[in-house]
Design an enzyme around this catalytic site. Structure first.
Site, PDB file in Angstrom:
ATOM      1  CE  LYS A 120      -0.367  -4.425   1.810  1.00 35.92           C
ATOM      2  NZ  LYS A 120      -0.346  -5.068   3.136  1.00 35.92           N
ATOM      3  CG  ASP A 138      -5.537  -5.072   4.510  1.00 32.37           C
ATOM      4  OD1 ASP A 138      -6.631  -5.645   4.238  1.00 32.37           O
ATOM      5  OD2 ASP A 138      -5.449  -4.185   5.363  1.00 32.37           O
TER       6      ASP A 138
END
Length: 212
Positions: A120, A138
């Site tokens: 991420k 997220d």
């Protein structure tokens, strides 16, 4: 959700916010990397408060290294997991100095090899610093993608892969910013603000609210 709905959603997001970006404050690729590393399980507001004091003192890997772990901790102790984050920052800065001449590498494998940097974080850096069409999923994006039925998936990676597949290339660079902001301010976790949602008529969520 069909292709036409998805494209209309993306068009509305673009019309509403043509040049979206992260709410993290940074002035360089390095500062972005550190801010994103700090943002895990923390708010952007909290990270920005800390980095406003940290970055004027250490805005490059060598200066950050010179602070040392304890020095970094002093600046980020208001952020969750600050002990491990400080250690990862110092380890990361050492690698940046030793292997990359103090520069942030524009390479996924190299980024993911840095301590504290996962997929991420690498996606955010590649997208925001280098303009790659990556999508960093997220909690906000995961929720919006599933709740709206835009790109449902049981895992973060499944949602990322689905988004990569269904979002046309013209929208990809900006897409993850739109979804994060939508999840942060409109499609919030506890009770979505459907009454003030610009895509409410396109969303396939079954439990819409009438509240703004």
């Amino acid at each position: 959700m069909n292709k036409e709905k998805r494209i209309e959603i993306l068009k509305r997001f673009r019309d509403n916010n043509p040049n979206p970006t992260t709410e993290l404050e940074f002035n360089s690729d390095f500062e972005l990397l550190i801010a994103v590393l700090l943002s895990a399980q923390a708010t952007d507001v909290g990270v920005n408060k800390a980095t406003r004091k940290l970055f004027p003192v250490a805005d490059n890997p060598q200066d950050m290294l010179d602070l040392g772990v304890d020095g970094v901790k002093d600046y980020i102790k208001t952020i969750g997991l600050f002990n491990s984050k400080a250690e990862n920052i110092i380890k990361t800065c050492k690698i940046l100095v030793d292997k990359y001449d103090g520069e942030v590498p524009e390479d996924r494998e190299a980024l993911e090899a840095l301590p504290g940097v996962g997929r991420k974080t690498a996606n955010v850096v590649l997208n925001t610093a280098f303009g790659w069409p990556t999508i960093a999923v997220d909690t906000h994006i995961f929720r919006v993608a599933n709740r709206t039925k835009f790109a449902p998936g049981k895992t973060v990676r499944a949602v990322e892969d689905r988004l990569e597949k269904v979002i046309p290339s013209e929208f990809k660079v900006d897409a993850h910013h739109w979804f994060i902001l939508h999840g942060r301010y409109t499609c919030i976790a506890r009770k979505p603000r459907c009454g003030s949602c610009i895509i409410e008529d396109l969303c396939e969520y079954k439990h819409k609210t009438s509240d703004d």
